[in-house]
Write a protein that holds these residues in place. Structure first.
Motif, PDB file in Angstrom:
ATOM      1  N   LEU A 150       0.970  -1.251   0.139  1.00  0.00           N
ATOM      2  CA  LEU A 150      -0.219   0.010   0.036  1.00  0.00           C
ATOM      3  C   LEU A 150       0.956   1.395   0.005  1.00  0.00           C
ATOM      4  O   LEU A 150       1.897   1.377   0.878  1.00  0.00           O
ATOM      5  N   ASP A 151       0.574   2.081  -0.843  1.00  0.00           N
ATOM      6  CA  ASP A 151       1.405   3.596  -0.837  1.00  0.00           C
ATOM      7  C   ASP A 151       0.729   4.388  -0.228  1.00  0.00           C
ATOM      8  O   ASP A 151      -0.489   4.935  -0.670  1.00  0.00           O
ATOM      9  N   LEU A 152       0.804   4.894   1.058  1.00  0.00           N
ATOM     10  CA  LEU A 152       0.199   5.451   1.860  1.00  0.00           C
ATOM     11  C   LEU A 152       0.428   7.006   1.389  1.00  0.00           C
ATOM     12  O   LEU A 152      -0.234   7.846   2.168  1.00  0.00           O
ATOM     13  N   LYS A 153       1.078   7.272   0.510  1.00  0.00           N
ATOM     14  CA  LYS A 153       0.815   8.800   0.035  1.00  0.00           C
ATOM     15  C   LYS A 153      -0.492   8.773  -0.809  1.00  0.00           C
ATOM     16  O   LYS A 153      -0.624   9.902  -1.459  1.00  0.00           O
ATOM     17  N   ASN A 154      -0.923   7.669  -1.520  1.00  0.00           N
ATOM     18  CA  ASN A 154      -1.975   7.575  -2.257  1.00  0.00           C
ATOM     19  C   ASN A 154      -3.142   7.419  -1.427  1.00  0.00           C
ATOM     20  O   ASN A 154      -3.422   6.638  -0.459  1.00  0.00           O
ATOM     21  N   SER A 155      -4.158   8.441  -1.543  1.00  0.00           N
ATOM     22  CA  SER A 155      -5.360   8.230  -0.730  1.00  0.00           C
ATOM     23  C   SER A 155      -6.377   7.202  -0.727  1.00  0.00           C
ATOM     24  O   SER A 155      -6.846   6.780   0.353  1.00  0.00           O
ATOM     25  N   LEU A 156      -6.463   6.650  -1.789  1.00  0.00           N
ATOM     26  CA  LEU A 156      -7.092   5.311  -1.827  1.00  0.00           C
ATOM     27  C   LEU A 156      -6.222   4.084  -1.273  1.00  0.00           C
ATOM     28  O   LEU A 156      -7.052   3.358  -0.380  1.00  0.00           O
ATOM     29  N   ASP A 157      -5.032   4.096  -1.079  1.00  0.00           N
ATOM     30  CA  ASP A 157      -4.330   3.015  -0.379  1.00  0.00           C
ATOM     31  C   ASP A 157      -4.369   3.479   1.095  1.00  0.00           C
ATOM     32  O   ASP A 157      -4.231   2.513   1.915  1.00  0.00           O
ATOM     33  N   LYS A 158      -4.270   4.822   1.246  1.00  0.00           N
ATOM     34  CA  LYS A 158      -4.469   4.894   2.904  1.00  0.00           C
ATOM     35  C   LYS A 158      -5.564   4.732   3.560  1.00  0.00           C
ATOM     36  O   LYS A 158      -5.851   4.171   4.507  1.00  0.00           O
ATOM     37  N   GLN A 159      -6.785   4.756   2.628  1.00  0.00           N
ATOM     38  CA  GLN A 159      -8.183   4.342   3.112  1.00  0.00           C
ATOM     39  C   GLN A 159      -8.269   2.767   3.247  1.00  0.00           C
ATOM     40  O   GLN A 159      -8.791   2.527   4.268  1.00  0.00           O
ATOM     41  N   GLU A 160      -7.455   2.147   2.385  1.00  0.00           N
ATOM     42  CA  GLU A 160      -7.479   0.768   2.575  1.00  0.00           C
ATOM     43  C   GLU A 160      -6.903   0.340   3.754  1.00  0.00           C
ATOM     44  O   GLU A 160      -7.204  -0.563   4.483  1.00  0.00           O
ATOM     45  N   ALA A 161      -5.549   1.211   4.079  1.00  0.00           N
ATOM     46  CA  ALA A 161      -4.886   0.757   5.393  1.00  0.00           C
ATOM     47  C   ALA A 161      -5.790   1.164   6.397  1.00  0.00           C
ATOM     48  O   ALA A 161      -5.554   0.181   7.511  1.00  0.00           O
ATOM     49  N   MET A 162      -6.583   2.146   6.530  1.00  0.00           N
ATOM     50  CA  MET A 162      -7.328   2.421   7.586  1.00  0.00           C
ATOM     51  C   MET A 162      -8.485   1.318   7.756  1.00  0.00           C
ATOM     52  O   MET A 162      -8.807   0.891   8.995  1.00  0.00           O
ATOM     53  N   ARG A 163      -8.988   0.965   6.680  1.00  0.00           N
ATOM     54  CA  ARG A 163     -10.157  -0.027   6.717  1.00  0.00           C
ATOM     55  C   ARG A 163      -9.439  -1.596   7.204  1.00  0.00           C
ATOM     56  O   ARG A 163     -10.213  -2.218   8.114  1.00  0.00           O
TER      57      ARG A 163
END
Length: 277
Positions: A150-163
């Motif tokens: 997950l690229d945490l600079k990418n908003s979608l990937d960051k949302q996935e990490a939160m999920r």
């Protein structure tokens, strides 16, 4: 499958000292303290059996003054109460993350985590202490098979990490200015876990400084990043002797059938795998 030797936990440079090998063979890697204003986890909030890490640091007289640590990799569910979607994971940022991406680390590759370790003994009043005859050695203490990155600079990937329940992970708590990625374990048996101590997991050559490794002979023929200097490799008693560099978190080993077999055997023989709740 590429293999990544990944240096983690306290050592002479970060936090000072060594992580413990308990008399029953269990190992825990004591995470490094945070730097500056970095956010992280309180040592006292991380539990191992009847001890928390702050108590253990005090028992072992480790010179760690800060109370907050960078708890990463996160390999075992027992340390904290977990989100239902939690899986073992590892974060990287900055130059360390770039090194992995530049060497095409991807899903299916395996991290072997190593650090500085010493053996403990049980003393009076059920207190632990380092054995006087135990030297610091580089020992492999855990592993992670990559499922997704997950690229945490990418908003979608960051949302996935939160999920997935990683909101308390240091790579979510901190907005690192450069590359910031999260490696999530694949969904399979033996996707990640910790090892019980065995001599198979000791990297340091016997009676040598901890940075001198003794590896199976086939390592002489594989490329290991940061070790391109041929003078770092020699052969002794049908073993590969590698003088490891003191800088860099990760050494990426090129894909090789023999290294893949070796890694899988270590996991099969010595792993106590992480189970989801």
């Amino acid at each position: 499958m590429k293999l990544i030797f990944s240096r983690k936990g306290i050592d002479d440079a970060y936090g000072r000292g060594a992580s413990p090998i308990f008399p029953n063979g269990e190992m825990i890697s004591i995470p490094i303290p945070v730097r500056g204003k970095e956010k992280g986890s309180l040592y006292k909030d991380i539990s191992f059996r009847h001890l928390n890490y702050q108590q253990l640091i005090r028992q072992l007289d480790l010179p760690i003054k800060r109370k907050i640590c960078h708890f990463d990799p996160d390999l075992n569910p027992i340390y904290f109460k977990r989100h239902l979607n939690w899986s073992p994971c590892l974060g990287h940022h900055g130059a360390a993350a770039k090194h992995l991406l530049n060497n095409h680390v991807s899903a299916g590759d395996v991290f072997l985590f190593f650090g500085s370790f010493k053996q403990l003994e049980l003393r009076k009043y059920k207190q632990f202490g380092f054995r006087s005859d135990s030297e610091k050695r580089h020992v492999i203490f855990g592993y992670l098979r990559i499922g997704q990155i997950l690229d945490l600079k990418n908003s979608l990937d960051k949302q996935e990490a939160m999920r997935l329940g990683y909101e308390a992970h240091p790579h979510l708590l901190n907005d690192y200015p450069k590359t910031n990625i999260l490696f999530v374990a694949e969904h399979s048996n033996q996707s990640a876990g910790l090892f019980n101590f065995h001599t198979d997991l000791v990297l340091t050559k016997e009676n040598a400084t901890k940075s001198i490794w003794e590896l199976p002979l086939f390592f002489k023929d594989v490329h290991i990043t940061r070790h391109e200097n041929v003078n770092r490799v020699s052969i002794q008693d049908q073993k590969t002797i590698l003088k490891t560099v003191g800088i860099g978190q990760d050494f990426v080993v090129e894909e090789n059938k023999e290294t893949t077999k070796w890694v899988n055997q270590l996991i099969e023989k010595h792993s106590r795998s992480s189970k989801r709740y």
